[in-house]
Design an enzyme around this catalytic site. Structure first.
Site, PDB file in Angstrom:
ATOM      1  N   HIS A   1       2.532  -5.184 -15.861  1.00 54.31           N
ATOM      2  CA  HIS A   1       3.973  -5.294 -15.635  1.00 54.31           C
ATOM      3  C   HIS A   1       4.793  -4.616 -16.721  1.00 54.31           C
ATOM      4  CE1 HIS A   1       2.999  -8.924 -12.901  1.00 54.31           C
ATOM      5  NE2 HIS A   1       3.092  -7.810 -12.193  1.00 54.31           N
TER       6      HIS A   1
ATOM      7  N   HIS B   1       0.027  -5.253  -2.333  1.00 52.79           N
ATOM      8  CA  HIS B   1      -0.417  -6.653  -2.426  1.00 52.79           C
ATOM      9  C   HIS B   1       0.602  -7.425  -3.261  1.00 52.79           C
ATOM     10  CE1 HIS B   1      -4.021  -4.246  -1.627  1.00 52.79           C
ATOM     11  NE2 HIS B   1      -4.578  -5.327  -1.100  1.00 52.79           N
TER      12      HIS B   1
ATOM     13  N   SER C   1       5.353  -8.651  -9.768  1.00 47.86           N
ATOM     14  CA  SER C   1       5.842  -7.275  -9.657  1.00 47.86           C
ATOM     15  C   SER C   1       6.955  -7.092  -8.625  1.00 47.86           C
ATOM     16  CB  SER C   1       4.681  -6.317  -9.381  1.00 47.86           C
ATOM     17  OG  SER C   1       3.776  -6.852  -8.457  1.00 47.86           O
TER      18      SER C   1
ATOM     19  N   ASP D   1      -1.414  -5.856   6.486  1.00 48.25           N
ATOM     20  CA  ASP D   1      -2.350  -5.224   5.566  1.00 48.25           C
ATOM     21  C   ASP D   1      -1.611  -4.223   4.677  1.00 48.25           C
ATOM     22  OD1 ASP D   1      -5.286  -4.344   4.867  1.00 48.25           O
ATOM     23  OD2 ASP D   1      -4.203  -2.501   5.356  1.00 48.25           O
ATOM     24  N   GLY D   2      -1.832  -4.316   3.381  1.00 45.69           N
ATOM     25  CA  GLY D   2      -1.064  -3.507   2.444  1.00 45.69           C
ATOM     26  C   GLY D   2      -1.317  -2.023   2.551  1.00 45.69           C
TER      27      GLY D   2
ATOM     28  N   ASP E   1      -2.377  -3.074  -6.140  1.00 42.82           N
ATOM     29  CA  ASP E   1      -2.830  -4.158  -7.012  1.00 42.82           C
ATOM     30  C   ASP E   1      -3.653  -5.175  -6.218  1.00 42.82           C
ATOM     31  OD1 ASP E   1      -3.083  -6.089  -8.960  1.00 42.82           O
ATOM     32  OD2 ASP E   1      -1.044  -6.837  -8.746  1.00 42.82           O
TER      33      ASP E   1
END
Length: 279
Positions: A19, A42, A98, A141-142, A162
């Protein structure tokens, strides 16, 4: 996999590493008035209560963000700590994930898309941003979701990848995603986080990306202890495709300080900032 929940690990040393770099990326985008896009594969729940059962069960934040809380920090770290402080009072009780960091650093014209597949995490994520029209939360789904949005509008910005890496194939899946995503948005900045684990699957991922033909890949790695079978994650890595100008210098300067603050014991940690593939 839908078993992973980041609440057990929020604010740990890897979050600090990841981060801090994300904050530096978004601050760099903010130096120009042109709007930007932020996409995340994610997202998690964006806001983590450090008094929760999950956080207290592991206590990982105590060896992460708690070590930096209200301490003197280098100028490059100040912006990140200011964002953490902004969601807390006098005591450290909340850790911003994030998506929340991106939203706080985003301006009115900036555009944010966050993917989360876990039903409970996605619902919590939606609750955080229900009143923020700049942030679109996608329960999907990312990898598929972000690819569907590339190239984004505005056509400058960052993709954060991530995943939990609970499955060995995740490393290969990530490489395939990057290759497809880069074809669609070659001028985008891609930030890839990965854990340093004794099994070493991350090494093959790096080798595959280095051989992909994609250039301008910067690598920042932080080890808080030597690798050992008795310990799980002993370090944190970030690969940055198309990083902003001079970010390599900034990370090289701050890396020794970060190691000193987060290492398990004196002399047990190390850090490195190097080009995996030059421009």
């Amino acid at each position: 996999m839908l078993s992973y929940q980041h609440g057990f690990h929020a604010g740990n040393f890897a979050d600090v590493h990841k981060h801090l770099i994300l904050t530096l990326l978004l601050q760099s985008l903010n130096r120009k008035s042109k709007p930007w896009s932020y996409l995340e594969t994610h997202g998690g729940r964006a806001r983590y209560e450090l008094s929760s059962v999950q956080a207290l069960k592991t206590g990982e934040f105590r060896d992460g963000i708690a070590r930096l809380w209200q301490q003197p920090v280098p100028a490059a770290v100040q912006g990140y700590l200011e964002q953490v402080a902004a969601v807390n009072g006098d005591a450290l009780s909340v850790y911003p994930g994030s998506p929340l960091l991106a939203a706080r650093l985003g301006r009115e014209a900036d555009n944010i898309h966050v993917m989360e597949l876990h039903p409970a995490e996605a619902e919590a994520l939606k609750a955080v941003f229900r009143q923020d029209a700049r942030v679109a939360v996608h329960h999907r789904d990312g990898y598929e979701g972000v690819l569907a949005l590339l190239p984004p509008k505005p056509n400058r910005g960052v993709v954060l990848i991530d995943p939990s890496f609970e499955v060995k194939d995740e490393y290969r899946q990530l490489v395939r995603f990057i290759e497809k995503a880069y074809q669609r948005w070659s001028n985008g900045c891609f930030a890839i986080w990965y854990p340093l684990l004794p099994a070493g699957h991350w090494l093959q991922m790096k080798q595959a990306l280095a051989a992909s033909g994609i250039r301008n890949i910067l690598c920042s790695e932080l080890e808080v202890s030597p690798a050992g079978e008795e310990r799980g994650m002993y370090g944190s890595g970030m690969l940055l495709i198309n990083p902003p100008w001079q970010l390599d210098q900034t990370l090289a300067e701050v890396s020794p300080w970060l190691v000193e603050q987060l290492q398990v014991s004196a002399g047990s940690g190390t850090g490195r900032v190097e080009w995996l593939v030059p421009e």
